[in-house]
Design a protein around this motif. Structure first.
Motif: not given
Length: 248
Positions: A90-97
């Protein structure tokens, strides 16, 4: 029941072969609501998973399997209404955003599916039991565990501020080769895939690769956070859907 589901899925597969028969309707997506308790109270977890939208309010969500707008034709999730993933994923996906916002502040990641219980995986697998050559391409065997079951995969696209998905040239869960990233160049040459549709896929891929997500070569929307053998060591599979999630 299984035979009925199989027949419905077969009909869906045939229909998906024709680009002209795709629905052009724009669907409403679920946006995070400002000042909603899920944002104010921080991450909400179950079975070690975390709600992605509690980390980043700019990520939108339209869980297809919490509706009847999916290849099965009926609602598969009852209590799961938001996208849950392993905390580090989830943290990585947040950084994608965050990366996407830097590229274009009017665009958002739109999640179609995230953590998926093994019990739901089995429903999907059983529904395709009469077409074994196809089901292995689109649905992982529940006995082997999908990365969705481990909270380490996400089905995703990009949408505008108004929640309108960018045109990717094929629908989510479209069982046709035009949905294959591995065949994009072929369909671009034939004109079945436009340059705009191709560029939209490249943008999504660029954003997801910024945090090392890897795309499945038969689904433009599917991204894995880890190889399956790594994820099976790191994480425990989500076996069944919780009876309720009081904060949803």
């Amino acid at each position: 029941m299984r035979s009925v589901l199989s027949f419905l899925v077969m009909c869906c597969l045939v229909a998906c072969q024709s680009n002209e028969e795709r629905s052009e309707s724009v669907k409403t997506v679920q946006k995070p609501i400002k000042n909603e308790p899920i944002i104010d109270k921080g991450p909400i977890e179950f079975e070690g998973l975390i709600d992605v939208q509690s980390l980043n309010k700019d990520i939108f969500c339209e869980l297809k399997y919490a509706t009847d707008d999916n290849f099965m034709g009926f609602q598969l999730y009852n209590s799961i209404k938001r996208p849950y993933l392993q905390p580090d994923v989830a943290e990585r996906l947040s950084k994608c955003q965050d990366y996407l916002t830097q590229v274009d502040s009017s665009l958002h990641l739109l999640i179609y599916d995230a953590a998926r219980p093994v019990s739901v995986q089995k429903l999907m697998w059983d529904a395709l039991d009469t077409i074994p050559k196809l089901r292995g391409k689109y649905v992982s065997n529940p006995n082997s565990r999908s990365l969705h079951n481990l909270g380490a995969a996400v089905d995703i696209t990009i949408c505008t501020n108004d929640g309108v998905p960018l045109d990717m040239g094929a629908d989510f869960d479209e069982f046709a080769k035009i949905a294959y990233p591995s065949m994009e160049y072929h369909f671009l040459k034939t004109g079945a895939l436009t340059h705009e549709q191709y560029d939209n896929r490249l943008l999504l891929r660029r954003v997801m690769k910024s945090q090392r997500f890897r795309q499945l070569q038969t689904e433009w929307w599917h991204y894995n956070a880890y190889p399956r053998n790594v994820a099976k060591v790191k994480y425990k599979a989500l076996m069944t859907e919780p009876d309720s999630l009081s904060n949803d």
